[in-house]
Design a protein around this motif. Structure first.
Motif, PDB file in Angstrom:
ATOM      1  N   LEU A  76       0.824  -1.207   0.000  1.00 49.84           N
ATOM      2  CA  LEU A  76       0.000   0.000   0.000  1.00 49.84           C
ATOM      3  C   LEU A  76       0.864   1.265   0.000  1.00 49.84           C
ATOM      4  O   LEU A  76       0.578   2.216  -0.735  1.00 49.84           O
ATOM      5  CB  LEU A  76      -0.948  -0.003   1.196  1.00 49.84           C
ATOM      6  CG  LEU A  76      -2.072  -1.036   1.161  1.00 49.84           C
ATOM      7  CD1 LEU A  76      -2.758  -1.124   2.522  1.00 49.84           C
ATOM      8  CD2 LEU A  76      -3.062  -0.735   0.062  1.00 49.84           C
ATOM      9  N   VAL A  77       1.919   1.284   0.805  1.00 52.26           N
ATOM     10  CA  VAL A  77       2.830   2.437   0.842  1.00 52.26           C
ATOM     11  C   VAL A  77       3.469   2.633  -0.535  1.00 52.26           C
ATOM     12  O   VAL A  77       3.555   3.755  -1.049  1.00 52.26           O
ATOM     13  CB  VAL A  77       3.902   2.257   1.940  1.00 52.26           C
ATOM     14  CG1 VAL A  77       4.984   3.322   1.829  1.00 52.26           C
ATOM     15  CG2 VAL A  77       3.257   2.283   3.330  1.00 52.26           C
ATOM     16  N   SER A  78       3.899   1.546  -1.129  1.00 50.72           N
ATOM     17  CA  SER A  78       4.508   1.604  -2.455  1.00 50.72           C
ATOM     18  C   SER A  78       3.520   2.128  -3.498  1.00 50.72           C
ATOM     19  O   SER A  78       3.878   2.929  -4.370  1.00 50.72           O
ATOM     20  CB  SER A  78       5.005   0.211  -2.844  1.00 50.72           C
ATOM     21  OG  SER A  78       5.467   0.194  -4.161  1.00 50.72           O
ATOM     22  N   MET A  79       2.270   1.695  -3.403  1.00 48.63           N
ATOM     23  CA  MET A  79       1.244   2.157  -4.342  1.00 48.63           C
ATOM     24  C   MET A  79       0.998   3.661  -4.191  1.00 48.63           C
ATOM     25  O   MET A  79       0.781   4.357  -5.193  1.00 48.63           O
ATOM     26  CB  MET A  79      -0.052   1.370  -4.141  1.00 48.63           C
ATOM     27  CG  MET A  79       0.042  -0.055  -4.626  1.00 48.63           C
ATOM     28  SD  MET A  79      -1.431  -1.024  -4.255  1.00 48.63           S
ATOM     29  CE  MET A  79      -2.631  -0.206  -5.281  1.00 48.63           C
ATOM     30  N   ALA A  80       1.038   4.159  -2.977  1.00 45.77           N
ATOM     31  CA  ALA A  80       0.856   5.602  -2.767  1.00 45.77           C
ATOM     32  C   ALA A  80       1.973   6.381  -3.462  1.00 45.77           C
ATOM     33  O   ALA A  80       1.726   7.405  -4.112  1.00 45.77           O
ATOM     34  CB  ALA A  80       0.824   5.927  -1.272  1.00 45.77           C
ATOM     35  N   GLY A  81       3.199   5.890  -3.345  1.00 50.32           N
ATOM     36  CA  GLY A  81       4.326   6.545  -4.020  1.00 50.32           C
ATOM     37  C   GLY A  81       4.220   6.451  -5.532  1.00 50.32           C
ATOM     38  O   GLY A  81       4.464   7.430  -6.252  1.00 50.32           O
ATOM     39  N   ARG A  85       3.896   9.554  -8.307  1.00 48.25           N
ATOM     40  CA  ARG A  85       4.788   9.706  -9.467  1.00 48.25           C
ATOM     41  C   ARG A  85       4.019   9.653 -10.782  1.00 48.25           C
ATOM     42  O   ARG A  85       4.340  10.373 -11.729  1.00 48.25           O
ATOM     43  CB  ARG A  85       5.878   8.638  -9.453  1.00 48.25           C
ATOM     44  CG  ARG A  85       6.936   8.861  -8.380  1.00 48.25           C
ATOM     45  CD  ARG A  85       8.123   7.923  -8.519  1.00 48.25           C
ATOM     46  NE  ARG A  85       7.765   6.513  -8.534  1.00 48.25           N
ATOM     47  CZ  ARG A  85       7.488   5.785  -7.456  1.00 48.25           C
ATOM     48  NH1 ARG A  85       7.524   6.334  -6.251  1.00 48.25           N
ATOM     49  NH2 ARG A  85       7.181   4.501  -7.564  1.00 48.25           N
ATOM     50  N   ALA A  86       2.984   8.822 -10.846  1.00 48.21           N
ATOM     51  CA  ALA A  86       2.231   8.642 -12.089  1.00 48.21           C
ATOM     52  C   ALA A  86       1.253   9.780 -12.371  1.00 48.21           C
ATOM     53  O   ALA A  86       0.995  10.104 -13.526  1.00 48.21           O
ATOM     54  CB  ALA A  86       1.475   7.316 -12.050  1.00 48.21           C
ATOM     55  N   THR A  87       0.698  10.376 -11.315  1.00 44.65           N
ATOM     56  CA  THR A  87      -0.372  11.369 -11.503  1.00 44.65           C
ATOM     57  C   THR A  87      -0.008  12.779 -11.046  1.00 44.65           C
ATOM     58  O   THR A  87      -0.706  13.724 -11.397  1.00 44.65           O
ATOM     59  CB  THR A  87      -1.635  10.949 -10.726  1.00 44.65           C
ATOM     60  OG1 THR A  87      -1.347  10.998  -9.318  1.00 44.65           O
ATOM     61  CG2 THR A  87      -2.112   9.567 -11.142  1.00 44.65           C
ATOM     62  N   ASN A  88       1.022  12.895 -10.232  1.00 48.08           N
ATOM     63  CA  ASN A  88       1.390  14.187  -9.628  1.00 48.08           C
ATOM     64  C   ASN A  88       0.291  14.718  -8.706  1.00 48.08           C
ATOM     65  O   ASN A  88       0.252  15.911  -8.422  1.00 48.08           O
ATOM     66  CB  ASN A  88       1.704  15.235 -10.696  1.00 48.08           C
ATOM     67  CG  ASN A  88       3.169  15.560 -10.743  1.00 48.08           C
ATOM     68  OD1 ASN A  88       3.946  15.113  -9.907  1.00 48.08           O
ATOM     69  ND2 ASN A  88       3.553  16.332 -11.742  1.00 48.08           N
ATOM     70  N   ASP A  89      -0.584  13.861  -8.251  1.00 49.39           N
ATOM     71  CA  ASP A  89      -1.694  14.252  -7.370  1.00 49.39           C
ATOM     72  C   ASP A  89      -1.224  14.166  -5.918  1.00 49.39           C
ATOM     73  O   ASP A  89      -1.326  13.126  -5.269  1.00 49.39           O
ATOM     74  CB  ASP A  89      -2.892  13.336  -7.620  1.00 49.39           C
ATOM     75  CG  ASP A  89      -4.163  13.795  -6.901  1.00 49.39           C
ATOM     76  OD1 ASP A  89      -4.056  14.419  -5.820  1.00 49.39           O
ATOM     77  OD2 ASP A  89      -5.254  13.495  -7.416  1.00 49.39           O
ATOM     78  N   GLU A  90      -0.690  15.280  -5.432  1.00 48.58           N
ATOM     79  CA  GLU A  90      -0.122  15.338  -4.079  1.00 48.58           C
ATOM     80  C   GLU A  90      -1.178  15.089  -3.005  1.00 48.58           C
ATOM     81  O   GLU A  90      -0.930  14.389  -2.030  1.00 48.58           O
ATOM     82  CB  GLU A  90       0.526  16.709  -3.836  1.00 48.58           C
ATOM     83  CG  GLU A  90       1.644  17.064  -4.782  1.00 48.58           C
ATOM     84  CD  GLU A  90       2.956  16.402  -4.423  1.00 48.58           C
ATOM     85  OE1 GLU A  90       3.137  16.044  -3.238  1.00 48.58           O
ATOM     86  OE2 GLU A  90       3.787  16.239  -5.322  1.00 48.58           O
ATOM     87  N   LYS A  91      -2.357  15.678  -3.187  1.00 47.59           N
ATOM     88  CA  LYS A  91      -3.398  15.595  -2.166  1.00 47.59           C
ATOM     89  C   LYS A  91      -3.871  14.149  -1.971  1.00 47.59           C
ATOM     90  O   LYS A  91      -3.958  13.666  -0.841  1.00 47.59           O
ATOM     91  CB  LYS A  91      -4.572  16.505  -2.539  1.00 47.59           C
ATOM     92  CG  LYS A  91      -5.622  16.614  -1.468  1.00 47.59           C
ATOM     93  CD  LYS A  91      -6.685  17.636  -1.842  1.00 47.59           C
ATOM     94  CE  LYS A  91      -7.717  17.742  -0.743  1.00 47.59           C
ATOM     95  NZ  LYS A  91      -8.767  18.715  -1.066  1.00 47.59           N
ATOM     96  N   MET A  92      -4.173  13.444  -3.055  1.00 43.66           N
ATOM     97  CA  MET A  92      -4.640  12.062  -2.926  1.00 43.66           C
ATOM     98  C   MET A  92      -3.512  11.155  -2.456  1.00 43.66           C
ATOM     99  O   MET A  92      -3.750  10.222  -1.676  1.00 43.66           O
ATOM    100  CB  MET A  92      -5.224  11.555  -4.244  1.00 43.66           C
ATOM    101  CG  MET A  92      -5.835  10.173  -4.126  1.00 43.66           C
ATOM    102  SD  MET A  92      -7.058   9.978  -2.782  1.00 43.66           S
ATOM    103  CE  MET A  92      -8.398  10.970  -3.386  1.00 43.66           C
ATOM    104  N   SER A  93      -2.297  11.427  -2.868  1.00 43.98           N
ATOM    105  CA  SER A  93      -1.153  10.631  -2.399  1.00 43.98           C
ATOM    106  C   SER A  93      -0.999  10.759  -0.890  1.00 43.98           C
ATOM    107  O   SER A  93      -0.752   9.769  -0.195  1.00 43.98           O
ATOM    108  CB  SER A  93       0.131  11.078  -3.100  1.00 43.98           C
ATOM    109  OG  SER A  93       0.028  10.897  -4.487  1.00 43.98           O
TER     110      SER A  93
END
Length: 112
Positions: A76-81, A85-93
């Protein structure tokens, strides 16, 4: 555009008489990995035609539950990272990382 290089990653799953995984190993020659043992795999493949995710989750019957919990948390932590990187969506990350912290706390994976 022509493909200049290909890379192969393979998994070998040893099954018991009931087709339950007993052993998992993998190879990634470009990464220097040969017959590396593993206790679990989570693989997602995007089917762009159907707009659907194909999944394969396998674990050996001797995978300890505490290690499975840790494996899920780290995934899950890896998926958040990866999502960041894939979307540049800081808030959802950040929201995903908050959930990872909650997940770890509830499973008592981190010391308070």
């Amino acid at each position: 555009m022509a493909v200049e290089h290909t890379s192969k990653i393979t998994f070998t799953v040893g099954l018991d008489e009931n087709k339950i995984p007993e052993e998992i190993s993998w190879n990634a020659e470009d990464g220097g990995i040969k017959d590396e043992a593993s206790k679990a795999i989570m693989l997602s493949v995007w089917d762009h035609k159907k707009k659907d995710t194909l999944r394969m989750d396998l674990w050996t019957k001797d995978m300890p539950v505490d290690e499975m919990k840790q494996f899920f948390h780290q995934t899950l932590v890896s998926m958040a990272g990866s999502f960041q990187r894939a979307t540049n969506d800081e808030k959802m990350s950040a929201t995903m990382r908050d959930f990872c912290d909650y997940f770890a706390e509830k499973l008592e994976l981190v010391k308070k």
